[in-house]
Design an enzyme around this catalytic site. Structure first.
Site, PDB file in Angstrom:
ATOM      1  N   TYR A  13       4.978   8.793   2.131  1.00 13.00           N
ATOM      2  CA  TYR A  13       3.579   8.451   1.828  1.00 13.00           C
ATOM      3  C   TYR A  13       2.761   9.661   1.359  1.00 13.00           C
ATOM      4  O   TYR A  13       1.541   9.644   1.479  1.00 13.00           O
ATOM      5  CB  TYR A  13       2.933   7.814   3.059  1.00 13.00           C
ATOM      6  CG  TYR A  13       3.243   6.340   3.233  1.00 13.00           C
ATOM      7  CD1 TYR A  13       3.000   5.418   2.202  1.00 13.00           C
ATOM      8  CD2 TYR A  13       3.746   5.848   4.434  1.00 13.00           C
ATOM      9  CE1 TYR A  13       3.273   4.065   2.361  1.00 13.00           C
ATOM     10  CE2 TYR A  13       4.018   4.489   4.606  1.00 13.00           C
ATOM     11  CZ  TYR A  13       3.763   3.604   3.564  1.00 13.00           C
ATOM     12  OH  TYR A  13       4.017   2.262   3.723  1.00 13.00           O
ATOM     13  N   GLU A  33      11.157   7.261  -4.724  1.00 13.58           N
ATOM     14  CA  GLU A  33      11.400   6.648  -3.415  1.00 13.58           C
ATOM     15  C   GLU A  33      12.881   6.292  -3.225  1.00 13.58           C
ATOM     16  O   GLU A  33      13.435   6.477  -2.141  1.00 13.58           O
ATOM     17  CB  GLU A  33      10.497   5.418  -3.236  1.00 13.58           C
ATOM     18  CG  GLU A  33       9.034   5.833  -3.082  1.00 13.58           C
ATOM     19  CD  GLU A  33       8.023   4.697  -3.117  1.00 13.58           C
ATOM     20  OE1 GLU A  33       6.822   4.989  -3.012  1.00 13.58           O
ATOM     21  OE2 GLU A  33       8.417   3.521  -3.263  1.00 13.58           O
ATOM     22  N   HIS A  71       6.817  -2.637   2.260  1.00 14.98           N
ATOM     23  CA  HIS A  71       6.444  -1.650   1.241  1.00 14.98           C
ATOM     24  C   HIS A  71       7.199  -1.956  -0.048  1.00 14.98           C
ATOM     25  O   HIS A  71       8.366  -2.354  -0.008  1.00 14.98           O
ATOM     26  CB  HIS A  71       6.829  -0.230   1.694  1.00 14.98           C
ATOM     27  CG  HIS A  71       6.756   0.768   0.584  1.00 14.98           C
ATOM     28  ND1 HIS A  71       5.572   1.387   0.226  1.00 14.98           N
ATOM     29  CD2 HIS A  71       7.694   1.209  -0.299  1.00 14.98           C
ATOM     30  CE1 HIS A  71       5.793   2.172  -0.821  1.00 14.98           C
ATOM     31  NE2 HIS A  71       7.072   2.092  -1.156  1.00 14.98           N
ATOM     32  N   ASN A 124       1.117  -4.776   7.533  1.00 15.47           N
ATOM     33  CA  ASN A 124       1.373  -5.672   6.390  1.00 15.47           C
ATOM     34  C   ASN A 124       2.858  -5.788   6.028  1.00 15.47           C
ATOM     35  O   ASN A 124       3.209  -6.217   4.944  1.00 15.47           O
ATOM     36  CB  ASN A 124       0.491  -5.281   5.195  1.00 15.47           C
ATOM     37  CG  ASN A 124       0.800  -3.894   4.672  1.00 15.47           C
ATOM     38  OD1 ASN A 124       1.734  -3.240   5.135  1.00 15.47           O
ATOM     39  ND2 ASN A 124       0.042  -3.439   3.686  1.00 15.47           N
ATOM     40  N   LYS A 180       8.873  -2.819   7.043  1.00 10.12           N
ATOM     41  CA  LYS A 180       8.341  -1.860   8.009  1.00 10.12           C
ATOM     42  C   LYS A 180       8.654  -2.332   9.436  1.00 10.12           C
ATOM     43  O   LYS A 180       9.076  -3.481   9.644  1.00 10.12           O
ATOM     44  CB  LYS A 180       6.831  -1.720   7.786  1.00 10.12           C
ATOM     45  CG  LYS A 180       6.445  -1.206   6.380  1.00 10.12           C
ATOM     46  CD  LYS A 180       4.925  -1.086   6.273  1.00 10.12           C
ATOM     47  CE  LYS A 180       4.460  -0.872   4.852  1.00 10.12           C
ATOM     48  NZ  LYS A 180       2.976  -0.787   4.777  1.00 10.12           N
TER      49      LYS A 180
HETATM   50  N1  UDP Z   1      -3.064   1.121   4.651  1.00 14.06           N
HETATM   51  C1  UDP Z   1      -3.873   1.088   5.768  1.00 14.06           C
HETATM   52  N2  UDP Z   1      -5.223   1.036   5.604  1.00 14.06           N
HETATM   53  C2  UDP Z   1      -5.796   0.989   4.373  1.00 14.06           C
HETATM   54  C3  UDP Z   1      -4.962   1.019   3.224  1.00 14.06           C
HETATM   55  C4  UDP Z   1      -3.598   1.102   3.408  1.00 14.06           C
HETATM   56  O1  UDP Z   1      -3.379   1.115   6.893  1.00 14.06           O
HETATM   57  O2  UDP Z   1      -7.027   0.921   4.281  1.00 14.06           O
HETATM   58  C5  UDP Z   1      -1.602   1.170   4.832  1.00 14.06           C
HETATM   59  C6  UDP Z   1      -0.957  -0.170   4.519  1.00 14.06           C
HETATM   60  O3  UDP Z   1       0.086  -0.373   5.460  1.00 14.06           O
HETATM   61  C7  UDP Z   1      -0.371   0.055   3.139  1.00 14.06           C
HETATM   62  C8  UDP Z   1       0.008   1.522   3.196  1.00 14.06           C
HETATM   63  O4  UDP Z   1      -1.063   2.128   3.945  1.00 14.06           O
HETATM   64  O5  UDP Z   1       0.730  -0.805   2.897  1.00 14.06           O
HETATM   65  C9  UDP Z   1       0.128   2.215   1.866  1.00 14.06           C
HETATM   66  O6  UDP Z   1      -1.065   2.037   1.146  1.00 14.06           O
HETATM   67  P1  UDP Z   1      -1.034   1.657  -0.411  1.00 14.06           P
HETATM   68  O7  UDP Z   1      -2.429   1.771  -0.906  1.00 14.06           O
HETATM   69  O8  UDP Z   1       0.029   2.442  -1.094  1.00 14.06           O
HETATM   70  O9  UDP Z   1      -0.660   0.089  -0.358  1.00 14.06           O
HETATM   71  P2  UDP Z   1       0.692  -0.680  -0.762  1.00 14.06           P
HETATM   72  O10 UDP Z   1       1.287   0.056  -1.931  1.00 14.06           O
HETATM   73  O11 UDP Z   1       1.593  -0.689   0.436  1.00 14.06           O
HETATM   74  O12 UDP Z   1       0.235  -2.068  -1.121  1.00 14.06           O
HETATM   75 MG    MG Z   2       1.711   2.060  -2.191  1.00 14.25          MG
END
Ligand code: UDP
Ligand code: MG
Length: 151
Positions: free
Chosen positions: A49, A126, A115, A112, A9
């Protein structure tokens, strides 16, 4: 062979973590079959997303993903979808184990850095969203017989 979609990211790119992240997948023994650097539009980020569109952080997340360059990749290997998620670590870096990418390199959930597809269906969707079929490179590497122990 199994494939997954991985993206660094904008925070990971700006923090100079591209090589560090590539290296973790590469050293593990996974094979890079596609890579490009792009600035996704907000509309594209929303497509990526779409599963999260009801979540309160959706708008901010899509603004952030489209705020700068993203390194989009496809990695191939046995179990790469699930193990890629292991290399990445838990979504919230406060909960990611040390030794994982987020555990070692990130601090808060909204930044974080990486992805990774969360299952076979999302991996397929994706990869199709981010890449044209001709952008995926099929090749064999000499290391494969040493990684998998077959000829
Ligand atoms: N995210 C966030 N706040 C939250 C949960 C998720 O900003 O409380 C963001 C975070 O960057 C995350 C992305 O949304 O990587 C996608 O969420 P997902 O639950 O799919 O997590 P991932 O698959 O990336 O671990
Ligand atoms: Mg995810």
């Amino acid at each position: 062979m199994e494939r997954t979609f991985i993206a660094i990211k904008p925070d990971g790119v700006q923090r100079g973590l591209i090589a560090e992240i590539l290296s973790r997948f590469e050293r593990k023994g996974f094979k890079l079959v596609a890579i490009k650097i792009v600035v996704p539009s907000k509309d594209f980020a929303q497509k990526h997303y779409h599963d999260l569109k009801e979540r309160p952080f959706f708008n901010g997340l899509c603004d952030f993903l489209s705020s700068g360059p993203v390194v989009a990749m496809v990695w191939e290997g046995e179990g790469v979808i699930k193990y890629g998620r292991k290399l990445i670590g838990a979504t919230d870096p406060q909960k990611s184990e040390p030794g994982t990418i987020r555990g070692d390199l990130a601090v808060v959930v909204g930044r974080n850095i990486i992805h990774g597809s969360d299952g076979p269906e999302t991996a397929k969707d994706e990869i199709n969203l981010w890449f044209k079929p001709e952008e995926l490179v099929n090749y064999s590497s000499n290391a494969e017989k040493w990684i998998y122990g077959v000829n």
